[in-house]
Each structure stands twice: as C-alpha cells, then as structure tokens.
Design a protein around this motif. Sequence first.
Motif, PDB file in Angstrom:
ATOM      1  N   LEU A 166      46.142  35.035  44.275  1.00  0.00           N
ATOM      2  CA  LEU A 166      46.136  36.410  43.772  1.00  0.00           C
ATOM      3  C   LEU A 166      46.544  36.477  42.299  1.00  0.00           C
ATOM      4  O   LEU A 166      46.028  37.307  41.543  1.00  0.00           O
ATOM      5  CB  LEU A 166      47.062  37.281  44.607  1.00  0.00           C
ATOM      6  N   GLU A 167      47.470  35.612  41.887  1.00  0.00           N
ATOM      7  CA  GLU A 167      47.884  35.589  40.481  1.00  0.00           C
ATOM      8  C   GLU A 167      46.734  35.154  39.575  1.00  0.00           C
ATOM      9  O   GLU A 167      46.525  35.717  38.494  1.00  0.00           O
ATOM     10  CB  GLU A 167      49.070  34.642  40.301  1.00  0.00           C
ATOM     11  N   ASP A 168      45.989  34.141  40.015  1.00  0.00           N
ATOM     12  CA  ASP A 168      44.959  33.546  39.166  1.00  0.00           C
ATOM     13  C   ASP A 168      43.611  34.257  39.254  1.00  0.00           C
ATOM     14  O   ASP A 168      42.808  34.181  38.324  1.00  0.00           O
ATOM     15  CB  ASP A 168      44.776  32.067  39.527  1.00  0.00           C
ATOM     16  N   LEU A 169      43.350  34.952  40.362  1.00  0.00           N
ATOM     17  CA  LEU A 169      42.083  35.664  40.540  1.00  0.00           C
ATOM     18  C   LEU A 169      42.383  37.000  41.226  1.00  0.00           C
ATOM     19  O   LEU A 169      42.137  37.159  42.425  1.00  0.00           O
ATOM     20  CB  LEU A 169      41.101  34.823  41.366  1.00  0.00           C
ATOM     21  N   PRO A 170      42.923  37.970  40.494  1.00  0.00           N
ATOM     22  CA  PRO A 170      43.386  39.218  41.108  1.00  0.00           C
ATOM     23  C   PRO A 170      42.307  40.009  41.840  1.00  0.00           C
ATOM     24  O   PRO A 170      42.621  40.757  42.770  1.00  0.00           O
ATOM     25  CB  PRO A 170      43.925  40.016  39.911  1.00  0.00           C
ATOM     26  N   ASP A 171      41.031  39.825  41.432  1.00  0.00           N
ATOM     27  CA  ASP A 171      39.964  40.592  42.088  1.00  0.00           C
ATOM     28  C   ASP A 171      39.232  39.793  43.161  1.00  0.00           C
ATOM     29  O   ASP A 171      38.119  40.150  43.565  1.00  0.00           O
ATOM     30  CB  ASP A 171      38.976  41.143  41.067  1.00  0.00           C
TER      31      ASP A 171
END
Length: 324
Positions: A166-171
């Motif tokens: 989630l931190e690296d690819l929030p979407d």
Amino acid sequence: MTDEALLTLDQFQAAQARIRGVAAHTPLVSLSFSGIAGEAWIKDESKQPIGSFKLRGAYNKIAQLSDDQRRRGVITYSSGNHAQGVAYAARAVGAKAVIVMPSNAPEVKKQATAALGAEIIEVGPASSDRKLKAEELEAKFGYVMIPPYDDPQIIAGQGTCGLEILEDLPDVDLVLSPVSGGGLLSGVAAAIKHLKPEVRVLGIEPELAADAQESFRGGKLVSWPAEMTTRTLCDGLRTQSLGELNFLHVRAFVDDILTVTEDQIRQAMRTLYAGGLTPEPSGAVTTAAVLFHQTELLPYRKVVAILSGGNVEPEVLRAILADR
C-alpha cells in the motif's frame, strides 16, 4: 475462536517498526504481461536476507521473547523457508534454534538453514509428522515454539508485506498471495483491509494442494492427507490445512481463493525468470494466476502478485527452464 482474536492495525504497524532494519522493504517490480486487463507488479520477497517472506513473522515473534526464553532456545517445524527465518532471527538475538524438517525438503533449504547455525532434525514428509516431533522436543527440552503460521505474532509480521504494498502502490486494487498454512495470506489481507477495505485480496494455491480453497468456499476448516498435498511441485505449499487463527482471518478479510495447475506454475516460473526474477515454485503461483486466470481476477486496474520466495533448487530451475 471469535472475532476478538482478529489482529488490529496497531499490531501490524508495531510489527513493521519492530522488524525494520532486519527484514527488507522489498521492491515492487513492474512486469509486462501480454493479454492481461490491467497493470501488474511483482512484490519480490526473494530479496529478503533469507530469500523469502518468512523472516518477517519469525523475527517479529522472536524479537519479543524474554531473556529466559532466549536462553532456552527456540524450535519450529518447516519445509524450509520458515526454518531459515527462525534460524536467522534466532542468530540475530543470540538464541539456539532447532528445526524439524521433512525428509523431502529441498536440499538448498536444508543447507541454508544449517549455514545459519540451526540444529536440523529430519522426519517424514507429512506436515503433521514434523509438528508432532517439534512438540515432543519442546516438552522434553523446554524450547520455545515458533509456529510457522498459526500464531498472532507470525501473522502480524507477515502482514507487513501488505503494508509495504500500500505504501509503494497506493492505488492498487487487487493483491494476490500464495496460501499454504495461511500466515502470509491472512496477514496481508488483514493489514490491507484495515487500511483500504476496497482492495480485493485473493489467495492462490496449487490445485494439487487445494485444502485452503475447499475450506474457504465450504466455510469449514478441512485437512488434506499428506499423500495428496505432497504431489505438488510447490514444496512450500504442501501444508495439509490452514491454521485455525489463519482461517479466522481468511474468512474475515479474503475475497476468494483460486487454484492453478502444475503446468501453469512452471510457465509462470519461466516468465518470471525471463523478467529478471528467480522464483521458487511456491512463489510463482500468483504469477500463474495473472497469466492464466484473468477472467477470475477481473475487475482490476493494478494488481500486485506476491513472489513469496526464490529458494529454488538449481537443478529444479534448470529443468523447468529447459522444458519449454
């Protein structure tokens, strides 16, 4: 077991802080797959110091042991990756590690575990065999048990993988995790859903060891005999049943569990290798789902497939790469 046993977001975030500097924040690798509906990333847990995600949970638990518990030493039962996680974590805190491993564990995993200073005891191929032996030695010598998956601190540690996604690819809107005993899947699903309940999380396992899918879809925990689960190439996914605490989290947070064939796993390994990654069979099941199960994955725009480890025996990898 009730919903009160479900882990909170605070527990996952505490685990993330605890393992920082020991376990790696592994990269997301963008890969281009023909014929898929959205964009795909691989969460490359082979970049952990031990070559798999298992260090996350093992260190999260062992780091919380008391001085007396560390002096007594730790014990676990594992086909290989959790064995290395426990051995690595135990060495980091100065504790003795004893590992009960199946006789059919990959030699590369046995050697790596021994190289980390652990004492290895071999038993038969069934996951129940190694669990019973470890419990016997725990009672006899006073070792502290570090379960491979059915434990809140193990689940919290594995769930840190989901926080990183989630931190690296929030979407991201779809995450795929391998499933065996359920430590990684239950942790990742719970951690992600606490923060972004709209993200779909699916478990992926070999159809030759599909006890988790049967349990999930039937709503009741089932166990498969060892002679069935040991048929799969995926040595890390041969556990005969989900853990009870894992099953509770899977039912609460996972959207579905899909299965892939042995041929699909082999093709996924070849595809990942061509993309510059070195997968073990157990880690390639999620990529197999991306390659061959698009209809079941839809709808999504951005998918992350967790590559849970890269500890593959060289001769196994060579044979799979040569068999095109």
